[in-house]
Each structure stands twice: as C-alpha cells, then as structure tokens.
Design an enzyme around this catalytic site. Structure first.
Site, mmCIF file in Angstrom:
data_model
loop_
_atom_site.group_PDB
_atom_site.id
_atom_site.type_symbol
_atom_site.label_atom_id
_atom_site.label_comp_id
_atom_site.label_asym_id
_atom_site.label_seq_id
_atom_site.Cartn_x
_atom_site.Cartn_y
_atom_site.Cartn_z
ATOM 1 N N PRO A 274 -6.503 -2.975 7.216
ATOM 2 C CA PRO A 274 -5.952 -2.313 6.022
ATOM 3 C C PRO A 274 -5.339 -0.962 6.362
ATOM 4 O O PRO A 274 -5.834 -0.247 7.230
ATOM 5 C CB PRO A 274 -7.197 -2.102 5.150
ATOM 6 C CG PRO A 274 -8.304 -1.913 6.149
ATOM 7 C CD PRO A 274 -7.976 -2.834 7.297
ATOM 8 N N ARG A 276 -2.533 0.816 3.770
ATOM 9 C CA ARG A 276 -2.168 1.412 2.484
ATOM 10 C C ARG A 276 -3.343 1.543 1.509
ATOM 11 O O ARG A 276 -3.495 2.557 0.841
ATOM 12 C CB ARG A 276 -1.083 0.536 1.845
ATOM 13 C CG ARG A 276 -0.443 1.139 0.633
ATOM 14 C CD ARG A 276 0.477 0.131 -0.059
ATOM 15 N NE ARG A 276 1.273 -0.672 0.814
ATOM 16 C CZ ARG A 276 2.550 -0.420 1.138
ATOM 17 N NH1 ARG A 276 3.144 0.629 0.642
ATOM 18 N NH2 ARG A 276 3.212 -1.228 1.937
ATOM 19 N N CYS A 343 22.168 15.583 2.750
ATOM 20 C CA CYS A 343 23.548 15.263 2.380
ATOM 21 C C CYS A 343 23.795 13.764 2.285
ATOM 22 O O CYS A 343 24.610 13.206 3.036
ATOM 23 C CB CYS A 343 24.498 15.876 3.403
ATOM 24 S SG CYS A 343 24.013 17.537 3.814
#
Ligand code: LLP
Length: 425
Positions: A274, A276, A343
């Site tokens: 695992p 996340r 940008c």
C-alpha cells in the site's frame, strides 16, 4: 480520517497551527501528520494482523527518510522500484529482508545492488529480466529470490494512467503464459522461484477487483504446486483508494476481511504494497496566495506560490484535491481557478472551484497530498523543491529542508571551451 482540523477557525495539524509553521518555514511546504501516518499504517497492517503477512509501504508514493523510518519501526517493509529507493530504504533503516523490488525496467546495476543487499524478493516482469537476474546472481555467487509479476487481466476501473493489470498494460507477464515462464525460471540454477505477485492499479474504490485478482493468483499457485514449484509469497500489490472528494473506498478492515476470506492457503505469506491509503490523507501542501485576478466577468483566478512542479497530480491526471483556507472567513464563496506561477495553462490545482474569496497573502491548504505529492515533484522552471515538515503532537520537525538555488545547479558544469569569454561575432 486525519488530523488536519479547525480550531477557532484556524487550521491545525494535530496541535500545531499551520500558520505558525508557514511563518517559520516559509511557503510552499508539505506538511505531514505523524499521528495520521501511524494510524493509517496500523489500521492497514492490523487488518491482516491474524495472518502471516508483510506490509511493504510503496516508496514511490512517499520516500522521505523520516516517513520510511516511521513505518520500519512499526515492523513494516517497503516496495521499491529503483536503486535510489533501495538506497533510501537502507538509509532509513528498513530490514533488507522486508524489501520487495518491483518494476518493468530494472537496470543491471540496480539488480546487482539489490542482490548484494539481500532483499526479500524480486518481482520480475519479463523473460529477459529473469535471465539477467539469473546471470547476475550467478556472478555474485547468490540465489536470487524471485516472484513473477503476473498480469491477471482485470479492469480495476480507475484512471487509465494508473491501471496496470489489464492485458494491454506494459506490466507483468500474462497470467495464462506464466506457467511456462515459471517452469523455465525454476530450472535456472541461480534463482529461487518462490513468489507470485501482481498489482492491478491504484486508487481502487472497490474490493471486488482485488478479490478477483487474488483468486487468479491462488489458482496459479495451485497449478504451480502440481508442477513442482512451491510458492511461499503471494504479493497482491497496492492500490486501495482514498477519499479525495466524494469517493467512498472500503476501509482497510473491509479490504482485509475480503482478502482473508478468500485466502485459502495458510502456508503462504501475504505481501501487500500500500502507498496512497497510508500516506495520501496524512499530508497536505501549504501554499500562499500571491495575487488574484479576473480575466472576464465570470473567470477568476487565485494565483498561489505552489505550482505543478510541486504537486503535479491535477495537471497530469486531472486529479481532484480539496482546497481549504488555513483561516476560515465568514464571506460567501466564489468560483475560481487555483493556479500556480508556471508558464503553462496546465499549471492548475483546481478549476471553477467554489472557494472562499482568497486575498493576497492568505494561506491555503491543498488536501490529500501526502502520496505522490512531493515524490513526483520536480525543479521545472528552476523552482527549488519545497520543504517537508512533520508534526507530532505539539511540535513540528523539518524532515526535508527547502532546496536552495545552489541545490538547483549542483552537478552542472560549464566545460572549459565555454569559459573563454564571449564568442567574437
Ligand atoms: N505496487 C506497485 C507495483 C505499484 O506499481 C504501485 C503504484 C503500488 C504498489 C502502490 O499503489 P497505491 O497503494 O499507492 O495505489 N502517480 C499516481 C499513482 C501511480 C501508482 C503507480 N503504482 C497518482 O498520483 O495517482
């Protein structure tokens, strides 16, 4: 559940006001809650507490030494995908016998490094990798512990960039062809073939695909046994999802129950990877509003000092991250795009989001950023990578200093021929 809550309209991480850290450390910065990391790790690991298992935290989601050390102290291992992650894991004090090495393109020098470090298992993904691993192990006088990562052809129903267990994905070896690969590999003298592994995708919000994958792996283990290949490790990968917005993923307890219900063989050790589910909601990215502007009647922008190089999930996947003010205000919300200074129009954190009417100088928290946040950050636009901070109770610790401009050019060299003044025109 996490420990980022408001007290008297101010956002706190555990017992520390986020504002205090921002004032002392500067912005932007990643902020992790120790209690949340620990709680998530324990909830996940505890869901398998009654069976033989190893929780190998997936370092790609967050590889900060302090965080890896925290899990290692809890008895956890790690899932690595590069020599760099192995280096970090060892520096953090992870037991090499709790390290599994996945990845579709492992380099020879990294395989050697892992062989020399005596890791628990290589999750091999191709015939050529298996051959190379055998050769390298022979050269070093070792027997490499190997699992073949099989591709069970299961649709995890998640974002296409993060689904990995479909036949069309580049990962693993087709499960239907894997028996052949296994028997060949088992015949190689410098390999100890004793695992099966898979990882079907990430941010899964249902248990069914995991169960389906496991059933296929168990069936394979049975067939391998008949063929004389004894499997000791079943690595189910990672992938359990979290709530970013309104998702309702299963609690690790429910995930664990479903897996255990179908795991009919007591003699294998279950490995889980695992990432996340443990780190995601244990971290936030704190940023400061630089400017606000409107380009038309109904288009408003809030420009913050964090950018896509710091947290690239929204730009790359269109991912949702909650936006919360560090100080709550009474004013009515507005619709705005939250954007960074880079940008590119792809440099955004949220589009047409209902948010408080932020003013320049205000602090903002991008929620659920503990996994695949800092670890995916870059120096694009020559922006130093941000600081990482961990709160424990009423104290905070800088666990990674903000990069300096000097850090930006470390290793860069102007060759002599370019040092000789200006070219004559
Ligand atoms: N094991 C393997 C072999 C993996 O490839 C992954 C993730 C994991 C474990 C951990 O999965 P988790 O439990 O964290 O879902 N950058 C993307 C996620 C990429 C996941 C890649 N593999 C994102 O930000 O959503």
């Amino acid at each position: 559940m996490h420990h980022f809550n408001y007290r008297d309209e101010e956002l706190y991480c555990e017992d520390v006001p986020v504002r205090t850290i921002a004032e002392e450390v500067g912005t932007p910065f990643y902020l992790y809650s120790h209690a949340t990391l620990l709680k998530h790790f324990r909830a996940f690991d505890g869901a398998f507490g009654d069976i033989r298992h190893l929780t190998c935290f997936s370092m790609k989601s967050n590889s900060n030494l302090a965080i890896i050390r925290l899990f290692a102290r809890e008895g956890g291992g790690v899932d690595i995908v590069s020599g760099g992650e192995l280096f970090r894991a060892l520096r953090a004090g992870v037991d090499p016998k709790k390290i599994v090495y996945s990845g579709v393109g492992k380099r020879a020098e990294d395989l050697e490094y892992a062989l020399e470090s005596d890791i628990l298992m290589f999750n091999a993904e191709s015939e050529q990798e298996i051959g190379l691993l055998n050769d390298l192990a022979g050269k070093l006088g070792k027997k490499a512990p190997v699992a073949i990562r099989v591709n069970p052809d299961i649709d995890p129903q998640t974002h296409p960039y993060i689904s990995t267990g479909l036949r069309e994905n580049k990962f693993g070896i087709d499960i239907n062809r894997s028996l052949e690969e296994y028997t060949t590999a088992a015949g190689l003298s410098h390999l100890r073939v004793n695992g099966v592994s898979c990882h079907i995708g990430s941010q899964l919000t249902q248990v069914a695909p995991f169960v389906e994958a496991m059933k296929k792996l168990l069936e394979l283990i049975g067939r391998l046994k008949e063929a004389g290949v004894e499997i000791r490790y079943l690595d189910l990968g990672g992938g359990l999802g979290i709530t970013y917005d309104r998702e309702q993923p299963p609690h690790p307890e429910e995930y664990g129950r479903a897996i255990k219900e179908h795991l009919n063989t007591g003699d294998v050790t279950l490995i889980l990877e695992p990432g996340r589910v443990i780190a995601g909601n244990a971290g936030i990215l704190v940023t400061r509003v630089l400017y606000t502007k409107s380009t038309s009647e109904d288009k408003r922008f809030v420009i913050v000092d964090a950018a896509m190089n710091d947290l690239m999930r929204p730009s790359l996947y269109g991912a949702y991250h909650g936006i919360q003010p560090v100080s709550l205000g009474g004013k009515e919300s507005i619709k705005a795009d939250i954007v960074g200074p880079i940008c590119e129009s792809g440099d955004f954190f949220a589009k047409d989001r209902d948010v408080k009417p932020f003013e320049p100088g205000e602090l903002m928290a991008l929620m659920s950023a503990g996994a695949y946040g800092f670890s995916m950050s870059s120096n694009y636009n020559s922006r130093p990578r941000v600081a990482e901070v961990m709160v424990r109770g009423d104290r905070y610790y800088v666990i990674r200093a903000r990069e300096t401009y000097e850090d930006l050019i470390r290793g860069e060299v102007i060759p002599d021929f370019l040092k000789e003044g200006r070219k004559a025109l």
